[in-house]
Motif scaffolding. Structure first.
Motif, PDB file in Angstrom:
ATOM      1  N   SER A 218       0.841  -1.191   0.000  1.00 19.70           N
ATOM      2  CA  SER A 218       0.000   0.000   0.000  1.00 19.70           C
ATOM      3  C   SER A 218       0.876   1.240   0.000  1.00 19.70           C
ATOM      4  O   SER A 218       2.065   1.182   0.340  1.00 19.70           O
ATOM      5  N   VAL A 219       0.265   2.366  -0.378  1.00 21.40           N
ATOM      6  CA  VAL A 219       0.982   3.639  -0.421  1.00 21.40           C
ATOM      7  C   VAL A 219       0.074   4.746   0.090  1.00 21.40           C
ATOM      8  O   VAL A 219      -1.134   4.757  -0.184  1.00 21.40           O
ATOM      9  N   GLN A 220       0.656   5.649   0.845  1.00 23.90           N
ATOM     10  CA  GLN A 220      -0.009   6.877   1.247  1.00 23.90           C
ATOM     11  C   GLN A 220       0.995   8.004   1.057  1.00 23.90           C
ATOM     12  O   GLN A 220       2.109   7.937   1.601  1.00 23.90           O
ATOM     13  N   ALA A 221       0.625   9.014   0.280  1.00 23.40           N
ATOM     14  CA  ALA A 221       1.592  10.048  -0.082  1.00 23.40           C
ATOM     15  C   ALA A 221       1.011  11.438   0.094  1.00 23.40           C
ATOM     16  O   ALA A 221      -0.202  11.647  -0.045  1.00 23.40           O
ATOM     17  N   LEU A 222       1.899  12.359   0.397  1.00 26.44           N
ATOM     18  CA  LEU A 222       1.578  13.780   0.407  1.00 26.44           C
ATOM     19  C   LEU A 222       2.543  14.459  -0.550  1.00 26.44           C
ATOM     20  O   LEU A 222       3.761  14.334  -0.405  1.00 26.44           O
ATOM     21  N   ALA A 223       2.012  15.127  -1.560  1.00 26.80           N
ATOM     22  CA  ALA A 223       2.844  15.811  -2.551  1.00 26.80           C
ATOM     23  C   ALA A 223       2.783  17.314  -2.313  1.00 26.80           C
ATOM     24  O   ALA A 223       1.778  17.845  -1.824  1.00 26.80           O
ATOM     25  N   ALA A 224       3.861  17.996  -2.664  1.00 28.19           N
ATOM     26  CA  ALA A 224       3.901  19.449  -2.487  1.00 28.19           C
ATOM     27  C   ALA A 224       4.683  20.079  -3.631  1.00 28.19           C
ATOM     28  O   ALA A 224       5.606  19.472  -4.179  1.00 28.19           O
ATOM     29  N   THR A 225       4.277  21.275  -3.991  1.00 25.79           N
ATOM     30  CA  THR A 225       5.071  22.122  -4.877  1.00 25.79           C
ATOM     31  C   THR A 225       5.536  23.290  -4.017  1.00 25.79           C
ATOM     32  O   THR A 225       4.859  24.310  -3.888  1.00 25.79           O
ATOM     33  N   HIS A 226       6.694  23.097  -3.396  1.00 28.18           N
ATOM     34  CA  HIS A 226       7.177  24.084  -2.433  1.00 28.18           C
ATOM     35  C   HIS A 226       7.659  25.365  -3.104  1.00 28.18           C
ATOM     36  O   HIS A 226       7.546  26.446  -2.542  1.00 28.18           O
ATOM     37  N   ILE A 227       8.217  25.221  -4.328  1.00 32.99           N
ATOM     38  CA  ILE A 227       8.736  26.380  -5.054  1.00 32.99           C
ATOM     39  C   ILE A 227       7.808  26.640  -6.232  1.00 32.99           C
ATOM     40  O   ILE A 227       7.863  25.922  -7.238  1.00 32.99           O
ATOM     41  N   PRO A 228       6.932  27.642  -6.165  1.00 32.86           N
ATOM     42  CA  PRO A 228       5.900  27.808  -7.194  1.00 32.86           C
ATOM     43  C   PRO A 228       6.381  28.463  -8.481  1.00 32.86           C
ATOM     44  O   PRO A 228       5.709  28.344  -9.505  1.00 32.86           O
ATOM     45  N   ALA A 229       7.524  29.139  -8.449  1.00 33.60           N
ATOM     46  CA  ALA A 229       8.034  29.806  -9.653  1.00 33.60           C
ATOM     47  C   ALA A 229       9.505  29.468  -9.827  1.00 33.60           C
ATOM     48  O   ALA A 229      10.280  29.484  -8.866  1.00 33.60           O
ATOM     49  N   ARG A 230       9.882  29.128 -11.050  1.00 30.60           N
ATOM     50  CA  ARG A 230      11.269  28.824 -11.383  1.00 30.60           C
ATOM     51  C   ARG A 230      11.634  29.516 -12.692  1.00 30.60           C
ATOM     52  O   ARG A 230      10.777  30.092 -13.374  1.00 30.60           O
ATOM     53  N   TRP A 231      12.932  29.442 -13.061  1.00 30.11           N
ATOM     54  CA  TRP A 231      13.426  30.056 -14.287  1.00 30.11           C
ATOM     55  C   TRP A 231      14.063  28.973 -15.147  1.00 30.11           C
ATOM     56  O   TRP A 231      14.794  28.107 -14.650  1.00 30.11           O
ATOM     57  N   ASP A 232      13.777  28.980 -16.455  1.00 26.00           N
ATOM     58  CA  ASP A 232      14.214  27.900 -17.333  1.00 26.00           C
ATOM     59  C   ASP A 232      15.618  28.145 -17.886  1.00 26.00           C
ATOM     60  O   ASP A 232      16.331  29.068 -17.465  1.00 26.00           O
ATOM     61  N   GLU A 233      16.015  27.308 -18.859  1.00 25.71           N
ATOM     62  CA  GLU A 233      17.358  27.362 -19.415  1.00 25.71           C
ATOM     63  C   GLU A 233      17.659  28.668 -20.131  1.00 25.71           C
ATOM     64  O   GLU A 233      18.820  29.047 -20.293  1.00 25.71           O
ATOM     65  N   GLN A 234      16.644  29.375 -20.569  1.00 27.71           N
ATOM     66  CA  GLN A 234      16.818  30.668 -21.242  1.00 27.71           C
ATOM     67  C   GLN A 234      16.650  31.845 -20.276  1.00 27.71           C
ATOM     68  O   GLN A 234      16.686  33.008 -20.689  1.00 27.71           O
ATOM     69  N   GLY A 235      16.472  31.538 -18.984  1.00 27.32           N
ATOM     70  CA  GLY A 235      16.325  32.592 -17.996  1.00 27.32           C
ATOM     71  C   GLY A 235      14.928  33.156 -17.891  1.00 27.32           C
ATOM     72  O   GLY A 235      14.721  34.190 -17.240  1.00 27.32           O
ATOM     73  N   ALA A 236      13.951  32.486 -18.512  1.00 25.01           N
ATOM     74  CA  ALA A 236      12.562  32.965 -18.466  1.00 25.01           C
ATOM     75  C   ALA A 236      11.838  32.343 -17.273  1.00 25.01           C
ATOM     76  O   ALA A 236      11.930  31.132 -17.028  1.00 25.01           O
ATOM     77  N   GLU A 237      11.103  33.165 -16.547  1.00 20.54           N
ATOM     78  CA  GLU A 237      10.343  32.675 -15.403  1.00 20.54           C
ATOM     79  C   GLU A 237       9.145  31.845 -15.883  1.00 20.54           C
ATOM     80  O   GLU A 237       8.519  32.167 -16.887  1.00 20.54           O
ATOM     81  N   TYR A 238       8.862  30.762 -15.161  1.00 20.15           N
ATOM     82  CA  TYR A 238       7.705  29.945 -15.480  1.00 20.15           C
ATOM     83  C   TYR A 238       7.070  29.438 -14.186  1.00 20.15           C
ATOM     84  O   TYR A 238       7.701  29.433 -13.123  1.00 20.15           O
ATOM     85  N   ARG A 239       5.820  29.029 -14.291  1.00 16.92           N
ATOM     86  CA  ARG A 239       5.101  28.495 -13.141  1.00 16.92           C
ATOM     87  C   ARG A 239       5.404  27.007 -12.987  1.00 16.92           C
ATOM     88  O   ARG A 239       5.258  26.234 -13.940  1.00 16.92           O
ATOM     89  N   ALA A 240       5.852  26.607 -11.803  1.00 14.43           N
ATOM     90  CA  ALA A 240       6.110  25.198 -11.519  1.00 14.43           C
ATOM     91  C   ALA A 240       4.781  24.511 -11.248  1.00 14.43           C
ATOM     92  O   ALA A 240       4.085  24.842 -10.285  1.00 14.43           O
ATOM     93  N   THR A 241       4.427  23.572 -12.100  1.00 16.47           N
ATOM     94  CA  THR A 241       3.132  22.897 -11.992  1.00 16.47           C
ATOM     95  C   THR A 241       3.248  21.466 -11.476  1.00 16.47           C
ATOM     96  O   THR A 241       2.227  20.800 -11.271  1.00 16.47           O
TER      97      THR A 241
END
Length: 383
Positions: A218-241
């Motif tokens: 069995s499995v019981q899990a709690l997931a989180a997106t602790h960092i909601p905004a990040r920057w990609d390889e080109q330096g553009a900000e994006y929403r962490a989904t």
């Protein structure tokens, strides 16, 4: 010079970090550097890689550096009768298409995990390979790490008595990308690109738990997106989904309880990037990537709780190092050698596409558990 038994390998995804470093350089080319894989009759299995990549400049540069053939055309590579094995380390979303094509071409398949982004597709790939009669395998490298090999040795030798619990800690801080360059690809943090730490790491935890301790029930899990905004390889900000941390509890066969924290948003205060503590009635162990330390029942001290005084004991010094007792090779290379022997000699092999589907199943159930707040049973999988 030993007689060489050549085997062509179409390697797709070698322009990526894992495909290049672990699979091409430290596995396939390392096998060539050691003179091939001895098979006991005076001959060796000799891998002959053909590199495949969508970026012509990148794949050509790698091929030229190592004097290897290359192409940007997967169909062309699979049409070569000298190519017997297709290897895939592309991003997850591309894998189902390329693996299907390789199976249809009659090639044996070896690929990275997860084999697909959903269980239905992972099972479909396993069925296609079975029906086509091609040998198939999934990278499950962590069970070949020195620390876990020592831990498995302790389990098999009965060191723990009855195992009670397993506690795992994995992860490190992944830079957001705004003022320090990112140290993992940005797609890992976008759910629409099959990112997420549950899909990534629960596939690992499934085979580690199953191989070393017992079948997950069995499995019981709690997931989180602790960092909601990040920057990609080109330096553009994006929403962490996608989830960047997961806190899982797994019930294993035999009543063992496993707890594993996985996070790209934690700073390391451990000896290694992953560590497992195993507690049993007769002893305990702490294992990482390379080290493994134990404390037997007969040598367990009696700590005294006294918050009014500084600690008087060095708890780490009370544990004993488990010796290597052998030379440990790179875990990826070890599994490559086993798979190529399986293809050439039909030696036993346990880590097929169905095993990979079990990892995807655990990830899928983990995501569902996190979404619905439920503890979920893990059904048996069959083809």
């Amino acid at each position: 010079m030993a007689d060489r038994r050549p085997i062509g390998i179409a390697m797709n995804g070698v322009t990526g970090r894992m495909g290049l470093r672990q699979h091409l350089l430290r596995s396939v080319l390392a096998i060539r550097e050691q003179g091939g894989i001895p098979i006991g009759d005076g001959s060796v299995i000799w891998p002959e890689p053909v590199l495949i990549g969508r970026n012509e400049h990148k794949v050509k540069a790698i091929a030229d550096e190592h004097d290897l053939p290359w192409t940007t055309n997967l169909t062309e590579a699979l049409a070569d009768p000298g190519v017997r094995v297709y290897f895939d380390s592309l991003v997850t979303g591309e894998r189902q298409r390329t693996v299907r094509e390789a199976i249809a071409a009659g090639k044996h398949v070896y690929c990275e995990k997860p084999t697909a982004s959903d269980l239905a597709t992972a099972l479909e790939l396993a069925r296609l390979a079975k029906d086509a009669g091609v040998k198939n395998g999934v990278v499950q490298d962590k069970i070949f790490l020195p620390g876990l090999l020592k831990l498995k040795r302790l389990v098999d030798g009965g060191f723990f008595g009855r195992i009670l619990s397993v506690r795992g800690e994995f992860g490190y801080w992944v830079f957001e990308g705004d003022w320090q360059p990112i140290n993992r690809p940005s797609w890992n943090y976008r759910a629409e690109d099959d990112g997420g730490i549950i899909l990534d790491m629960f596939c690992h935890w499934q085979y580690v738990l199953n191989h070393v301790f017992g079948k997950p029930l069995s499995v019981q899990a709690l997931a989180a997106t602790h960092i909601p905004a990040r920057w990609d390889e080109q330096g553009a900000e994006y929403r962490a989904t996608a989830d960047d941390a997961a806190y899982g509890i797994f019930e294993l066969d035999g009543g063992i309880v496993a707890q594993i924290n996985s996070s790209w948003a934690t700073r390391v205060f451990r000896d290694e990037l992953v560590e497992f503590q195993v507690d049993g009635t007769e002893g305990s162990a702490v294992a990482g990537l390379r080290r493994c330390r134990v404390q037997h029942r007969s040598a367990t001290p009696m700590p005294v709780w006294n918050p009014d005084l500084p600690p008087t004991e060095d708890f780490r010094s009370q544990w004993q190092e488990v010796p290597d007792n052998r030379v440990f090779d790179n875990g990826f290379k070890t599994q490559w050698e086993l798979f190529l022997k399986h293809v050439v000699l039909d030696t036993p092999w346990h880590w097929d596409l169905l095993a990979g589907a079990r990892g995807v199943q655990l990830a899928e159930l983990g995501l569902r558990s996190a979404k619905e707040g439920l503890r979920l049973s893990i059904p048996d999988l069959e083809l």
